[in-house]
Design an enzyme around this catalytic site. Structure first.
Site, short mmCIF file in Angstrom:
data_model
loop_
_atom_site.label_atom_id
_atom_site.label_comp_id
_atom_site.label_asym_id
_atom_site.label_seq_id
_atom_site.Cartn_x
_atom_site.Cartn_y
_atom_site.Cartn_z
N LEU A 25 0.84 -1.25 -0.12
CA LEU A 25 0.03 0.16 0.03
C LEU A 25 0.95 1.21 -0.01
O LEU A 25 1.94 1.08 0.61
CB LEU A 25 -0.97 0.17 1.28
CG LEU A 25 -1.90 -1.05 1.39
CD1 LEU A 25 -2.52 -1.20 2.56
CD2 LEU A 25 -2.99 -0.92 0.30
N GLU A 85 -7.80 3.07 8.97
CA GLU A 85 -8.22 2.60 7.68
C GLU A 85 -8.32 0.87 7.45
O GLU A 85 -9.19 0.32 7.00
CB GLU A 85 -7.85 3.27 6.27
CG GLU A 85 -8.66 3.48 5.19
CD GLU A 85 -8.83 2.33 4.62
OE1 GLU A 85 -9.97 2.13 3.87
OE2 GLU A 85 -7.82 1.36 4.51
N1 LIG Z 1 -5.40 0.36 -1.91
C1 LIG Z 1 -6.35 -0.92 -1.77
O1 LIG Z 1 -7.33 -0.91 -1.53
C2 LIG Z 1 -5.67 -2.31 -2.51
C3 LIG Z 1 -6.58 -3.50 -2.28
C4 LIG Z 1 -5.76 -4.70 -2.93
C5 LIG Z 1 -4.57 -4.23 -3.35
N2 LIG Z 1 -3.69 -3.24 -3.30
C6 LIG Z 1 -2.45 -3.11 -3.85
O2 LIG Z 1 -2.61 -3.67 -5.32
C7 LIG Z 1 -1.17 -3.92 -5.57
C8 LIG Z 1 -1.49 -5.50 -6.14
O3 LIG Z 1 -2.49 -5.56 -7.18
P1 LIG Z 1 -2.54 -6.11 -8.58
O4 LIG Z 1 -3.63 -5.44 -9.51
O5 LIG Z 1 -1.05 -5.59 -9.14
O6 LIG Z 1 -2.46 -7.69 -8.46
P2 LIG Z 1 -3.67 -8.64 -7.94
O7 LIG Z 1 -4.99 -8.33 -8.83
O8 LIG Z 1 -3.85 -8.68 -6.78
O9 LIG Z 1 -3.03 -9.96 -8.58
C9 LIG Z 1 -2.75 -10.19 -9.86
C10 LIG Z 1 -2.78 -11.86 -10.09
O10 LIG Z 1 -3.87 -12.29 -9.78
C11 LIG Z 1 -4.09 -13.37 -10.86
N3 LIG Z 1 -5.01 -13.10 -11.94
C12 LIG Z 1 -5.21 -12.08 -12.67
N4 LIG Z 1 -6.39 -12.18 -13.76
C13 LIG Z 1 -6.78 -13.46 -13.43
C14 LIG Z 1 -7.88 -14.14 -13.89
N5 LIG Z 1 -8.57 -13.78 -14.84
N6 LIG Z 1 -7.99 -15.40 -13.61
C15 LIG Z 1 -7.23 -15.95 -12.52
N7 LIG Z 1 -6.23 -15.31 -12.03
C16 LIG Z 1 -6.09 -14.05 -12.54
C17 LIG Z 1 -2.87 -13.60 -11.52
O11 LIG Z 1 -1.92 -14.53 -10.56
P3 LIG Z 1 -0.91 -15.46 -11.11
O12 LIG Z 1 0.36 -14.53 -11.62
O13 LIG Z 1 -0.47 -16.01 -9.82
O14 LIG Z 1 -1.37 -16.25 -12.33
C18 LIG Z 1 -2.22 -12.20 -11.51
O15 LIG Z 1 -0.80 -11.96 -11.67
C19 LIG Z 1 -0.41 -4.16 -4.38
O16 LIG Z 1 0.64 -2.95 -4.56
C20 LIG Z 1 -1.38 -4.19 -3.43
O17 LIG Z 1 -0.80 -3.75 -2.20
C21 LIG Z 1 -4.24 -2.28 -2.81
#
Ligand SMILES: NC(=O)c1ccc[n+]([C@@H]2O[C@H](COP(=O)([O-])OP(=O)(O)OC[C@H]3O[C@@H](n4cnc5c(N)ncnc54)[C@H](OP(=O)(O)O)[C@@H]3O)[C@@H](O)[C@H]2O)c1
Length: 189
Positions: free
Chosen positions: A23, A30
């Protein structure tokens, strides 16, 4: 029981949600709000589901993993090793998630489905017919981010929820405000 996706996210002024798989800010109150909203149930015999992408799962510090008193659903195409983790399930697609949520036995065990990110998982669930509400914390500052909340639908309606404080919050000099939006198309299909 109708499947309902409630999304919960915190985004800053430029709609950033993450940086370097973490984050971009530290807001303890929060996080406490997130924890309370995603954990509380009206039926003490049921738990909520938290649905997340594999990177969000990876970003949870080991001591908080899995998110307790909740069923942790992790989406990963490559597969994720959940050995030793209780109440955790991995899924290769949203269709697989929906099948599990429709399973007669599992239906007796869960109450709400909270979608907790990241970007793709928010986008896919917002575009699904099961999208009910978005609980969005707006952090009133711009942070350097590499992950962003997807474009919100134009027709979302602002609603209130008795569990959600309406006043502007502040921690460590950072202001933020809790919003709740409802999808007017939910349940029309
Ligand atoms: N501020 C907030 O409310 C909040 C909330 C959540 C996360 N975050 C932040 O967001 C970042 C992570 O989010 P992100 O968007 O980069 O990644 P993410 O959505 O958490 O993860 C992406 C992974 O999900 C899997 N995936 C994606 N599409 C898919 C599908 N159609 N079917 C099956 N699996 C699928 C894949 O895993 P594989 O690579 O293993 O195949 C992909 O690499 C971090 O920095 C975290 O701290 C913030």
């Amino acid at each position: 029981m109708v499947i309902k996706f409630d999304l919960i996210a915190a985004a800053c002024e430029n709609m950033g949600i993450g940086k370097n798989n973490d984050l971009p800010w530290r807001l303890k109150s929060e996080l406490a709000y997130f924890s309370q909203m995603t954990t509380q149930t009206s039926d003490a015999n049921k738990k909520n589901v938290v649905l997340m992408g594999r990177k969000t799962w990876d970003a949870i510090p080991p001591k908080f993993k899995p998110l307790n008193q909740r069923y942790n659903f992790i989406m990963s195409r490559a597969g994720v090793n959940l050995e030793g983790y209780k109440d955790c399930f991995s899924f290769k697609s949203l269709d697989e998630v929906i099948s599990k949520l429709q399973d007669e036995k599992f239906k007796q065990q869960y109450e709400n489905v909270w979608v907790i990110g990241g970007s793709y998982i928010y986008e896919a669930t917002m575009n699904s017919k099961y999208f009910h509400r978005l609980y969005l914390t707006k952090v009133l500052k711009t942070f350097d981010c590499d992950t962003f909340f997807p474009k919100m639908k134009d027709n979302l309606v602002k609603v209130s929820d008795p569990r959600v404080p309406e006043k502007i919050q502040e921690e460590n000099g950072i202001q933020f405000v809790y919003h709740v939006y409802e999808n007017p198309d939910f349940n029309k299909a």
